[in-house]
Enzyme design. Structure first.
Site, PDB file in Angstrom:
ATOM      1  N   GLY A  77       0.817  -1.212   0.000  1.00  0.00           N
ATOM      2  CA  GLY A  77       0.000   0.000   0.000  1.00  0.00           C
ATOM      3  C   GLY A  77       0.846   1.256   0.000  1.00  0.00           C
ATOM      4  CG  ASN A  78      -0.389   4.658  -1.686  1.00  0.00           C
ATOM      5  OD1 ASN A  78      -1.083   5.520  -1.152  1.00  0.00           O
ATOM      6  ND2 ASN A  78      -0.799   3.969  -2.752  1.00  0.00           N
TER       7      ASN A  78
END
Ligand code: CTP
Ligand code: CA
Length: 235
Positions: A33-34
């Site tokens: 993810g980010n």
């Protein structure tokens, strides 16, 4: 009425906004993810609603809730966002890609939880590139000879190959979008913060426009600029 005079410059317009960060599954419990919070996308949606638009909100993972009054489509991965974006865009006057789309996803997604088995080496993750959604939207708009306005967001840092503006200008060309809203990213800046500072670059050669303040302030400037661009006759 006052709508015609500009208090609701997006009345009758449909705007699609993507927001948050995509999650790329590794197995049923893990993902890549980010740190995108989704706050800028929420601020853009609120500003677009305020301007009278009907808003379709493509929500990837967010730390905040979508604003009320939008049509929400939840997505997880870049591939899901791509499908949702292409579908929503077909009925939209404006598409704003504010989501942080993962550039890569795991080449294989395990159906079962990946285990540490005794004595084995740590697994190596093989990644493949995700499609460039913004670029695809532009290609389709151009193929359809449509008049849709397509807006990208970019977080840039300067490096040995060029400063923020040079990287952003090259990115605008590569993507072919109408406007590119450029954030300067550094440690503790932009991601998850309430303040930011952007430059709006235009594909038609107009001078760069700066805006800063809260994400709400920036959103108001971006939506204002979009309203102006829609009012202009574009080739
Ligand atoms: N974007 C997209 N699809 C992708 C990657 C990015 O639609 N697969 C969109 C983002 O939503 C954003 C814009 O493209 O509006 C710019 O994203 P950015 O990550 O800055 O661009 P990239 O082309 O991925 O370049 P970089 O290598 O700098 O990450
Ligand atoms: Ca990227």
């Amino acid at each position: 009425s006052s709508d015609v005079l500009g208090s609701k410059p997006l009345a009758g317009r449909t705007v699609t906004i993507s927001a948050g960060g995509t999650r790329e599954a590794l197995d049923p419990v893990r993902f890549l993810g980010n740190r995108s919070s989704g706050k800028q996308g929420v601020a853009l949606a609120a500003a677009a609603l305020e301007a009278g638009a009907r808003v379709t909100f493509l929500a990837a993972h967010m730390d905040v809730l979508p604003p009320s009054g939008v049509d929400v489509v939840r997505v997880e991965s870049a591939l899901e966002l791509r499908d949702a974006a292409l579908e929503a865009a077909s009925g939209s006057d404006v598409v704003i890609m504010a989501a942080a789309v993962a550039d890569f996803r795991p080449a294989e997604v395990s159906d079962t939880k990946i285990k540490k088995s005794n004595g084995d080496d740590a697994p190596v993750l093989h990644l493949v590139q995700n499609p460039d959604i913004l670029h695809e939207l532009v290609e389709r708009r151009n193929a359809d000879k449509g008049s849709q306005l397509i807006v990208g967001f970019a977080a840039e840092t300067g490096d040995e190959d060029g400063d923020v503006l040079q990287h952003a200008t090259a990115k605008l060309k590569r993507k072919g979008c109408d406007l590119l809203v450029v954030n300067q990213v550094g440690v503790g800046r932009v991601f998850g913060q309430d303040e930011n500072s952007v430059i709006i670059l235009s594909g038609n050669g107009a001078a760069p426009q700066s805006a800063s303040g809260t994400k709400t302030d920036v959103a108001a400037v971006v939506i204002d600029r979009i309203s102006t661009e829609l009012g202009r006759v574009r080739p």
